[in-house]
Design a protein around this motif. Structure first.
Motif, PDB file in Angstrom:
ATOM      1  N   UNK A  94       4.028  -2.140 -11.453  1.00 28.78           N
ATOM      2  CA  UNK A  94       3.211  -2.283 -10.208  1.00 28.78           C
ATOM      3  C   UNK A  94       1.853  -3.099 -10.407  1.00 28.78           C
ATOM      4  N   UNK A  95       1.506  -3.141 -10.879  1.00 28.37           N
ATOM      5  CA  UNK A  95      -0.204  -4.090 -11.464  1.00 28.37           C
ATOM      6  C   UNK A  95       0.520  -5.236 -11.327  1.00 28.37           C
ATOM      7  N   UNK A 143       1.033  -1.079   0.210  1.00 25.12           N
ATOM      8  CA  UNK A 143       0.223  -0.196   0.004  1.00 25.12           C
ATOM      9  C   UNK A 143       0.633   1.430   0.522  1.00 25.12           C
ATOM     10  N   UNK A 144       2.548   1.006   1.143  1.00 28.23           N
ATOM     11  CA  UNK A 144       2.897   1.931   0.577  1.00 28.23           C
ATOM     12  C   UNK A 144       3.635   3.030  -0.910  1.00 28.23           C
ATOM     13  N   UNK A 145       3.438   1.819  -1.641  1.00 28.20           N
ATOM     14  CA  UNK A 145       4.764   1.490  -2.762  1.00 28.20           C
ATOM     15  C   UNK A 145       3.937   2.230  -3.268  1.00 28.20           C
ATOM     16  N   UNK A 146       2.586   2.203  -3.162  1.00 29.78           N
ATOM     17  CA  UNK A 146       1.789   2.299  -4.025  1.00 29.78           C
ATOM     18  C   UNK A 146       1.370   3.258  -4.627  1.00 29.78           C
ATOM     19  N   UNK A 161      -8.304  13.313 -10.801  1.00 27.93           N
ATOM     20  CA  UNK A 161      -8.404  12.175 -10.533  1.00 27.93           C
ATOM     21  C   UNK A 161      -7.554  11.296  -8.862  1.00 27.93           C
ATOM     22  N   UNK A 162      -8.336  10.663  -8.436  1.00 28.43           N
ATOM     23  CA  UNK A 162      -7.593   9.896  -7.577  1.00 28.43           C
ATOM     24  C   UNK A 162      -7.648   8.396  -7.127  1.00 28.43           C
ATOM     25  N   UNK A 163      -6.894   7.581  -7.263  1.00 29.14           N
ATOM     26  CA  UNK A 163      -7.374   6.844  -6.674  1.00 29.14           C
ATOM     27  C   UNK A 163      -8.354   6.434  -5.929  1.00 29.14           C
ATOM     28  N   UNK A 164      -9.298   5.111  -5.847  1.00 31.64           N
ATOM     29  CA  UNK A 164     -10.142   4.557  -4.374  1.00 31.64           C
ATOM     30  C   UNK A 164      -9.402   3.757  -3.468  1.00 31.64           C
ATOM     31  N   UNK A 165      -7.486   3.573  -4.287  1.00 30.73           N
ATOM     32  CA  UNK A 165      -7.395   2.456  -2.875  1.00 30.73           C
ATOM     33  C   UNK A 165      -7.271   3.760  -1.804  1.00 30.73           C
ATOM     34  N   UNK A 166      -7.322   5.107  -1.760  1.00 24.16           N
ATOM     35  CA  UNK A 166      -6.830   5.924  -0.421  1.00 24.16           C
ATOM     36  C   UNK A 166      -8.056   5.588   0.748  1.00 24.16           C
ATOM     37  N   UNK A 167      -9.183   5.101  -0.409  1.00 22.51           N
ATOM     38  CA  UNK A 167     -10.199   5.415   0.234  1.00 22.51           C
ATOM     39  C   UNK A 167     -10.139   3.406   1.127  1.00 22.51           C
ATOM     40  N   UNK A 209      -6.558  -8.365  -4.486  1.00 25.39           N
ATOM     41  CA  UNK A 209      -7.550  -7.825  -5.305  1.00 25.39           C
ATOM     42  C   UNK A 209      -8.353  -6.868  -5.118  1.00 25.39           C
ATOM     43  N   UNK A 210      -8.644  -6.680  -3.975  1.00 21.84           N
ATOM     44  CA  UNK A 210      -8.935  -4.559  -3.565  1.00 21.84           C
ATOM     45  C   UNK A 210      -8.237  -4.249  -3.927  1.00 21.84           C
ATOM     46  N   UNK A 211      -7.399  -4.456  -3.648  1.00 24.61           N
ATOM     47  CA  UNK A 211      -5.717  -3.155  -3.895  1.00 24.61           C
ATOM     48  C   UNK A 211      -5.354  -2.772  -5.335  1.00 24.61           C
TER      49      UNK A 211
END
Length: 260
Positions: free
Chosen positions: A96-97, A78-81, A171-177, A155-157
């Protein structure tokens, strides 16, 4: 080789070359070290970047080798992303993906369950008809909510790397949520014809996009299609026993399973 440059990244020192740092001109580092963005200096005269110093080693090594090499027990994906998202090195984002897909496929059996909800909401807004003339208008807006649970946090990531909120012009990735590694709740609205762009920001309305396809999700049908596409590429298949066929066809519940 160009002259060596020492960087202070979050208190950790790295020495590299200008050629390495500017390898991808459109990245954040490319902009910083080509003079497009001013750089800060620490007390020793080293270029200072206020980001995570430990994670930067993987980013710098990618610039050197074009390979994303992570230890087998790496626990800070998560931190790397987030760091990769900051530096905006497109080949690294793609690497990374691919790495996350690889790790996700290495997981054992997994389940994915999505519950969908939709309602219509009336929004009121002002329309500027002339320099000093405004009129009040209203329109119906479709509001969507998706509650997602998966036993596969990877998978959620992966999903978070594909879906982005559009808000305030960005645009912001939903990963931050993603607060819980196994749960994610998405809330967004469909675009409304005639609604001024600034009204979405004023009324705190987020829209949902698929990246890199640059496609806006304006209906549950499109949302389901995109989620199925991502999930099936990750080895999931539709659970034939649940939910009831009518619920699935009405886009109320999606349940997928993955066997390893």
């Amino acid at each position: 080789m160009s002259e060596p440059i020492t960087l202070n990244v979050g208190g950790k020192l790295y020495t590299t070359s200008l050629l390495t740092l500017t390898r991808f001109p459109n990245s954040m580092l490319g902009a910083m070290f080509s003079g497009k963005i001013p750089t800060k200096k620490d007390s020793q005269g080293n270029c200072f970047i206020d980001r995570d110093g430990k994670i930067f080693r993987y980013i710098l090594n990618f610039l050197r080798t074009s390979h994303l090499d992570l230890p087998e027990d790496f626990q800070e994906m998560g931190l790397l992303r987030r760091e990769v998202d900051f530096y905006q090195i497109q080949p690294l984002i793609e690497a990374l993906q691919e790495k996350e897909v690889e790790l996700s496929k290495a997981e054992k059996n997994a389940m994915l369950n999505i519950t969908l909800d939709q309602k219509t909401q009336t929004v009121h807004f002002t329309v500027r008809e002339a320099p000093q003339i405004y009129s009040l208008s209203s329109s119906n807006m479709e509001v969507f909510s998706a509650h997602i649970f998966s036993t596969s946090c990877l998978f959620l990531k992966l999903l978070g790397s594909k879906l982005y909120y559009c808000f305030n012009g960005n645009l912001s990735s939903i990963s931050s949520y993603l607060q819980d590694p196994n749960h994610l709740t998405l809330d967004w609205v469909a675009s409304v014809e005639g609604l001024p762009e600034e009204e979405y920001t004023k009324q705190n309305l987020k829209r949902l996009w698929v990246v890199p396809d640059n496609k806006q999700i304006n209906s549950f049908q499109v949302f389901v299609e995109e989620v199925l596409k991502i999930a099936m590429s990750d080895g999931f298949c539709i659970d034939s026993s649940h939910p009831h066929t009518s619920d699935f066809m009405n886009n109320k519940i999606i349940r997928l399973i993955r066997y390893k």
